[in-house]
Write a protein that holds these residues in place. Structure first.
Motif, short mmCIF file in Angstrom:
data_model
loop_
_atom_site.label_atom_id
_atom_site.label_comp_id
_atom_site.label_asym_id
_atom_site.label_seq_id
_atom_site.Cartn_x
_atom_site.Cartn_y
_atom_site.Cartn_z
N TRP A 40 25.01 43.53 76.22
CA TRP A 40 25.75 42.87 75.12
C TRP A 40 26.97 42.17 75.79
N ILE A 41 27.86 42.78 76.42
CA ILE A 41 28.92 41.97 76.96
C ILE A 41 28.71 40.86 77.90
N GLN A 42 27.51 40.96 78.58
CA GLN A 42 27.08 39.73 79.23
C GLN A 42 26.81 38.57 78.25
N GLU A 43 25.90 39.15 77.26
CA GLU A 43 25.68 37.99 76.03
C GLU A 43 26.91 37.28 75.62
N GLU A 44 28.02 38.31 75.32
CA GLU A 44 29.20 37.70 74.76
C GLU A 44 29.93 36.74 75.63
N ILE A 45 30.06 37.23 77.06
CA ILE A 45 30.61 36.38 78.03
C ILE A 45 29.95 35.16 78.13
N THR A 46 28.77 34.98 78.20
CA THR A 46 27.93 33.97 78.38
C THR A 46 28.17 32.66 77.10
N ARG A 47 28.24 33.45 75.94
CA ARG A 47 28.47 32.48 74.73
C ARG A 47 29.79 32.00 74.98
#
Length: 344
Positions: free
Chosen positions: A276-283
């Motif tokens: 989840w946090i990887q998706e958020e960082i990427t966003r």
């Protein structure tokens, strides 16, 4: 004077041995050291910004406070005098004084590396690298595009680096695929050549392509070279495939997140949160590029620092839109902290 290029002693030095004893090469010491973290651990190593006063002199009080924040956020090392530090806007004297201040302030709590390949020719670059080494840094970082023009071949670059190595014997080194003066990505062949020299302990990668990153990670596995990815969207991939850590510009806006990711990336109990946090960082990765590094100063001030929201690279202040975006980023990061259980 600043370089012509356009802009983007280990924790304990070797003790003096008896006159009859041969000094151990510093690279041997580097191979024994863990540099930024104990063996097996992953490390967040911030690319440090340089605080300035309102008249654009280096703000050393602000630099000390910022360094303390990095350490409190869980950083296990520091990269000073890098692109985020506005190294191309500093004189040689400022580069050295900046790094000396960080090394002294850290006082061996963590390792420090800094760029040192400035100069108009190989001899000048080597002399400056020696001066940077004398500040007490654990490694002197070389910008890959400082050793050949854009049009010149990898053979030219490697010939120049080999000559540089001969002029700087004993100094632990690192590489950085800095976007400025132009981005020069190390090919597998050049990367292996550097590893085989047994002089390099750190590499900051900006390749972006995961397949090519995997090749580099395989090459440095089991060697003394530690691989750090600069591209936040590749964080989990690189860490899970052997990278030692991350050195992303986003770490200047939400450093605890990268420390948490380095600590938990291989923790099965937190795998859902890691994804989840990887998706958020990427966003947010493209978002934070709008106004960087002024926005980093602005967000850091919301956390209690007192930095001037100025730098030498920007001619204009943050716009109203950029301020709103920065406010939204800060609110989002607080939500991330709450979900992940991060105490600031």
């Amino acid at each position: 004077m600043a370089s012509k290029y356009p802009r983007r002693q280990f924790l304990g030095q070797l003790a003096a041995l008896g006159a009859a004893v041969t000094t151990v090469p510093q690279y041997a010491r580097a191979m024994e050291s863990t540099l930024f973290a104990p063996a097996g651990e992953k490390s967040f190593v911030p690319v440090m910004i340089t605080p300035f006063t309102s008249d654009l002199k280096i703000d050393y009080k602000g630099l000390s406070a910022l360094t303390d924040l990095y350490l409190a956020s869980g950083a296990k090392g520091l990269f000073a005098n890098c692109l985020s530090s506005e190294m191309y806007y500093l004189s040689d004297e400022e580069r050295l004084e900046l790094v000396k201040h960080v090394v002294k302030h850290v006082n061996h709590k963590v390792s420090v590396v800094a760029t040192g390949s400035f100069g108009n020719n190989l001899t000048a670059q080597a002399e400056f690298a020696k001066k940077m080494h004398q500040t007490g840094v654990d490694g002197v970082i070389l910008i890959t595009s400082h050793f050949a023009s854009r049009e010149e071949s990898d053979d030219v670059m490697m010939t120049n680096i080999d000559k540089f190595l001969a002029l700087t014997e004993g100094i632990p080194l690192g590489t950085y695929e800095c976007p400025s003066p132009y981005k020069r990505i190390l090919t597998p062949a050049t990367f292996k050549h550097l590893i085989d020299s047994k002089r390099f302990i750190y590499h900051k990668d900006t390749t972006l392509d995961q397949a090519k990153i995997k090749v580099k990670l395989d090459l440095c596995r089991g060697t003394g070279l530690q691989f750090y990815d600069a591209h936040a969207p590749n964080g989990v991939f690189s860490l899970q495939n052997g990278a030692k850590g991350l050195s992303c510009i986003a770490g200047n806006l939400y450093p605890e997140i990268f420390s948490w990711l380095c600590e938990n990336v291989n923790n099965p109990a937190r795998s859902a949160d890691v994804s989840w946090i990887q998706e958020e960082i990427t966003r947010l990765d493209d978002v934070i590029g709008n106004g960087y590094s002024l926005n980093a100063r602005y967000v850091l001030n919301k956390r209690g620092l007192n930095l001037q929201v100025v730098n030498r690279a920007s001619k204009s202040p943050l716009t109203a839109e950029q301020i709103k975006i920065s406010d939204d980023v800060y609110k989002t990061v607080l939500q991330w902290h709450e979900r992940l259980g991060i105490k600031v």
